[in-house]
Motif scaffolding. Sequence first.
Motif, PDB file in Angstrom:
ATOM      1  N   UNK A 141      34.522 -28.345 -27.805  1.00 55.10           N
ATOM      2  CA  UNK A 141      34.931 -27.717 -26.279  1.00 55.10           C
ATOM      3  C   UNK A 141      33.853 -27.511 -25.668  1.00 55.10           C
ATOM      4  N   UNK A 142      33.978 -27.550 -24.335  1.00 60.57           N
ATOM      5  CA  UNK A 142      33.745 -27.480 -23.392  1.00 60.57           C
ATOM      6  C   UNK A 142      33.016 -26.372 -22.713  1.00 60.57           C
ATOM      7  N   UNK A 143      32.141 -26.270 -21.717  1.00 58.96           N
ATOM      8  CA  UNK A 143      31.443 -24.832 -21.653  1.00 58.96           C
ATOM      9  C   UNK A 143      30.786 -23.838 -22.427  1.00 58.96           C
ATOM     10  N   UNK A 144      31.427 -22.307 -22.276  1.00 59.28           N
ATOM     11  CA  UNK A 144      29.854 -21.254 -22.898  1.00 59.28           C
ATOM     12  C   UNK A 144      30.998 -21.190 -23.987  1.00 59.28           C
ATOM     13  N   UNK A 145      30.986 -20.083 -24.749  1.00 64.25           N
ATOM     14  CA  UNK A 145      31.594 -19.373 -25.731  1.00 64.25           C
ATOM     15  C   UNK A 145      32.966 -19.080 -25.417  1.00 64.25           C
ATOM     16  N   UNK A 146      32.931 -18.534 -24.610  1.00 68.72           N
ATOM     17  CA  UNK A 146      34.078 -18.005 -23.646  1.00 68.72           C
ATOM     18  C   UNK A 146      35.185 -19.494 -23.138  1.00 68.72           C
ATOM     19  N   UNK A 147      34.616 -20.307 -22.904  1.00 66.87           N
ATOM     20  CA  UNK A 147      35.378 -21.387 -22.514  1.00 66.87           C
ATOM     21  C   UNK A 147      35.061 -21.424 -20.729  1.00 66.87           C
ATOM     22  N   UNK A 148      33.865 -20.566 -20.546  1.00 64.78           N
ATOM     23  CA  UNK A 148      33.739 -20.737 -18.832  1.00 64.78           C
ATOM     24  C   UNK A 148      32.560 -21.606 -18.621  1.00 64.78           C
ATOM     25  N   UNK A 149      32.271 -22.576 -17.036  1.00 62.44           N
ATOM     26  CA  UNK A 149      31.175 -22.985 -16.716  1.00 62.44           C
ATOM     27  C   UNK A 149      29.979 -21.990 -16.435  1.00 62.44           C
ATOM     28  N   UNK A 150      28.681 -22.181 -16.495  1.00 64.92           N
ATOM     29  CA  UNK A 150      27.926 -21.098 -15.902  1.00 64.92           C
ATOM     30  C   UNK A 150      27.098 -21.756 -15.191  1.00 64.92           C
ATOM     31  N   UNK A 151      27.100 -20.583 -14.082  1.00 65.01           N
ATOM     32  CA  UNK A 151      26.309 -21.371 -12.449  1.00 65.01           C
ATOM     33  C   UNK A 151      24.795 -21.731 -12.445  1.00 65.01           C
ATOM     34  N   UNK A 152      24.409 -21.479 -13.388  1.00 63.94           N
ATOM     35  CA  UNK A 152      22.671 -21.664 -14.116  1.00 63.94           C
ATOM     36  C   UNK A 152      22.674 -21.110 -15.778  1.00 63.94           C
ATOM     37  N   UNK A 153      22.055 -22.148 -16.166  1.00 62.59           N
ATOM     38  CA  UNK A 153      21.792 -22.474 -17.047  1.00 62.59           C
ATOM     39  C   UNK A 153      20.244 -23.188 -17.222  1.00 62.59           C
TER      40      UNK A 153
END
Length: 477
Positions: A247-259
């Motif tokens: 599963x890609x992204x964070x736990x909600x499936x979203x991509x972070x602009x900053x990490x």
Amino acid sequence: MVSTTMHLMPGAPIMKSKDLVNWEIVSYVFDSLHDTPNYDMTGGTTVYGRGQWATSLRYHNGKFYILFSPNDKPWKSSIYVADKAEGPWRLVSRPRHFHDNSLLFDEVNDKVYVFYGTGEVAQLKNDLSDVDSTGVNMRIFQRDAEENGLLEGSRAIMHDGRYYLLMISWPRGHVRRQVCYRADKITGPWEKKVILEDEFDTYGGVGQGTIVDAPDGSWWGIIFQDRGGIGRVPVLMPCRWVDGWPMLGDEQGHIAKVMDRPISGQETKSIVASDDFSGEKLKLEWQWNHNPINEAWSLSERKGWLRLKTARKEDNLYVAHNTLSQRMMGPKSTATVKLDVSKMKDGDRAGMAAFNGHSGVLTIERKGKNYELSMTNQTVNLRDSDKLVTSVDIDEKDRVALKDKTIWLRIEADFTNHQNKATFYYSTDGKNFQEIGENFRMQFDYRRFFMGTRFAIFNYATKNPGGYVDIDMYQID
């Protein structure tokens, strides 16, 4: 990592990184291609948007492997091998065409497969010479009702004994997304899951790419997104294994602009570079538009300068040989070149462009004994069958007379907030720059070039070959 550069030469740039953020170019798989005369722009035919395409890169038993299938005649693939990423690369074979392919060296049964198209797989002979007619050659799944378009961009991996196939999905009513198919056996049954669907940063969905594991056991996705005039941009994100799915992204499936970076403390690297042309070879960041005429450029005839000679009479920028370019970088980048134009001939045209199927162009033109500088918008029209340049639409925005034979040209590119704006300048002393023309809106031009806009330097003859320009420096900020 390998990238698609289509009509640019040398082609198939190999990049390396120690943190998945700072990348540098270390080699190219080939210097030129010669399958058809189009690679030489013979008679106005081209391979714009075709050429080297959707390449698969693998590491297996101490060697690197490349497989790509040009989106063009003669509809054959190329397989290359190298002992190290820095090359040299050696051509192994020319099997049949595989659209958006992915090589897979099976760690369970020691077989070699190619995934391609929409859910198709073919087995190769172990020496990679051709398809194994006695092996697996089949469609491994059918699209379900939700997938009404192509599933493309195959990337196959093995993990914990299972087969995984990542693909881009374009379902009606959804943004572009990444799906994954998995199976316990190569022949199936295969089951599907959506592993990323996020309209990231107002640019639409993110889809097509792969996942990789780091030495510390973490997993990461590198999936691209169309971001206007800059082209297709790799997007880095964490990958979490959940119930056997990546599963890609964070736990909600979203991509972070900053990490946080996957690995901290690594040296800053880039895939673009300034150049004072003092080396014996061109820097790896440079690529020619189609196959170059090698006897018509030089780094040695005037030390510390790049000489671009005219070798043929050519009608327009889109068929001009030895146009040299580098990538633009977002969100903002500025490129400046210094040219000595004193040896241009009557009718010669040299300059700098925000180069694509739609281009913003600064052209120095010699007319008799006089020199003029223009800023134009140019759009190429191509015949689809062979990408023949049928015409170029030119809209002139400004023109000034030049007295000096040493000229600095500058283009500023601004991709922030969907601006895709190129602004044009010139100078006669390298210090004071005058804006010329008007802002040009860059585009991701998938119907013509199929890549982002690039900074380009050119020189061509419209009357008699034999003139040249010298470039003292290229500075990118």
